[in-house]
Design an enzyme around this catalytic site. Sequence first.
Site, PDB file in Angstrom:
ATOM      1  N   LYS A   1       0.838  -1.208   0.000  1.00 22.91           N
ATOM      2  CA  LYS A   1       0.000   0.000   0.000  1.00 22.91           C
ATOM      3  C   LYS A   1       0.873   1.259   0.000  1.00 22.91           C
ATOM      4  CE  LYS A   1      -3.566  -2.607  -0.156  1.00 22.91           C
ATOM      5  NZ  LYS A   1      -4.550  -2.995   0.838  1.00 22.91           N
TER       6      LYS A   1
HETATM    7  C1  LIG Z   1      -5.563  -3.982   1.270  1.00 28.53           C
HETATM    8  C2  LIG Z   1      -7.011  -3.705   1.288  1.00 28.53           C
HETATM    9  C3  LIG Z   1      -7.798  -3.975   2.404  1.00 28.53           C
HETATM   10  C4  LIG Z   1      -7.295  -4.736   3.597  1.00 28.53           C
HETATM   11  O1  LIG Z   1      -6.155  -4.232   4.160  1.00 28.53           O
HETATM   12  P1  LIG Z   1      -5.202  -5.208   5.017  1.00 28.53           P
HETATM   13  O2  LIG Z   1      -4.278  -4.242   5.701  1.00 28.53           O
HETATM   14  O3  LIG Z   1      -4.495  -6.087   4.037  1.00 28.53           O
HETATM   15  O4  LIG Z   1      -6.045  -5.963   5.963  1.00 28.53           O
HETATM   16  C5  LIG Z   1      -9.129  -3.596   2.375  1.00 28.53           C
HETATM   17  N1  LIG Z   1      -9.665  -3.003   1.307  1.00 28.53           N
HETATM   18  C6  LIG Z   1      -8.941  -2.747   0.192  1.00 28.53           C
HETATM   19  C7  LIG Z   1      -9.592  -2.069  -0.968  1.00 28.53           C
HETATM   20  C8  LIG Z   1      -7.595  -3.111   0.143  1.00 28.53           C
HETATM   21  O5  LIG Z   1      -6.887  -2.896  -0.955  1.00 28.53           O
END
Ligand SMILES: *Cc1c(COP(=O)(O)O)cnc(C)c1O
Length: 401
Positions: free
Chosen positions: A201
């Site tokens: 991310k």
């Molecule tokens: C990555 C993601 C999540 C979940 O995040 P985590 O930190 O991996 O639990 C939720 N929604 C979207 C759109 C994502 O890309």
Amino acid sequence: MKESNLINKLAIDGGIPVRDEMLPYGRQSLYKKDIEAVVDVLQSDWLTTGPKVGEFEAAFADSVGVEEAVVVNSGTAALHAAMYAIGISSGDEVILPAITFVATANCVLYQGGIPIFADVDPDTMLIDVTKIESKITSKTKAIIAVDYAGQPCDYDALRNICDKYGLILVSDACHSLGATYKSGLVGTLANLTTFSFHPVKVITSGEGGMITCSDNDYAIKMRNFRNHGITTDHRQRALKGAFLYHMEELGFNYRLSDFQCALGMSQLHKLEEIVSARQSIALKYNEHFTHIDGAHSLKLFDDVTHAYHLYVIKLDLESLRVNRDTIFAALRAENIGVNVHYLPVYQHPFYQSRGLEDNLCPVAEVEYDRLLSIPIFPSMSDQDIGEVIEGLNKVINTYHL
Ligand SMILES: *Cc1c(COP(=O)(O)O)cnc(C)c1O
């Protein structure tokens, strides 16, 4: 065979790949200061729920420009906490786009609610605001908008719908930290906004997540929720010399450790730099996709800035001899680490086994077959970018009708 033939020949057919090593679709950028910040905490008294939790929350709230930021240990926990805070319970319906990561829908189920899938706009892959009202019933409590790839949704339209029907607007901004919609920063555009700090991310804390809001009651609920529903934390009790604690609600252990908060806070200082590095890679890709026959990029709104967690292209399948899965395999063979985001959530076996029909969101299903995410992360070199483009040209030209 001559060398030039081997280079033109697809690696999947035994030719020479464009790159020697796999280029991932995304990866973290860590800096020396990040490592020092973590090491400092490892040498301190508090490995978890120490001073860094509040410091990270305050720095995050400040950077977004909101009253409250609540840190948890994943983006998924952030979504769950948001559903808890707004009181989603048995039978409540929450509308969300068909194309997203499964966690956006799962968080509704965690609370006993029902995720209702809305179709997406084919040009942006964002929730189609014209298809929401037909999904609203007397049980609808909220909408979760997902800023797919890092582009903010149409928040004015979403706000109008929510106001008209008395719904709560939640933004799943796990892709869009640092993006803006009109004059507002992501994190200020909905009642609650959730972020993820997973390594792919925009910024990372290893694992981690955050919820922003301007409502202090939501924040108190979520801070209890992340700590089993207990109303004081370990450190608060230690500072007071008290032992008794009360669990008032059923919560979870969704706490983020202090050294992860230190990492997240240190990364936050680099946010602008990271987002602008992503944007400049995207600019180069954008130029390329205005003159490639066989693929195009997603539409970018005029009044937003995009955080480019992902760079998504759509294949013009009408002009290709093969499907997306073959293009995907051919690019991987060239060592271009493409990916696909996402299978419509309700087409996962779990959701199918709960009786969700195919063809629920026809646009999502058709467009899914064209989607391809190409590598984008801040430390990509110009050579990397050139090789992605070269690989795409090689593969698409070979399979072009
Ligand atoms: C990555 C993601 C999540 C979940 O995040 P985590 O930190 O991996 O639990 C939720 N929604 C979207 C759109 C994502 O890309």
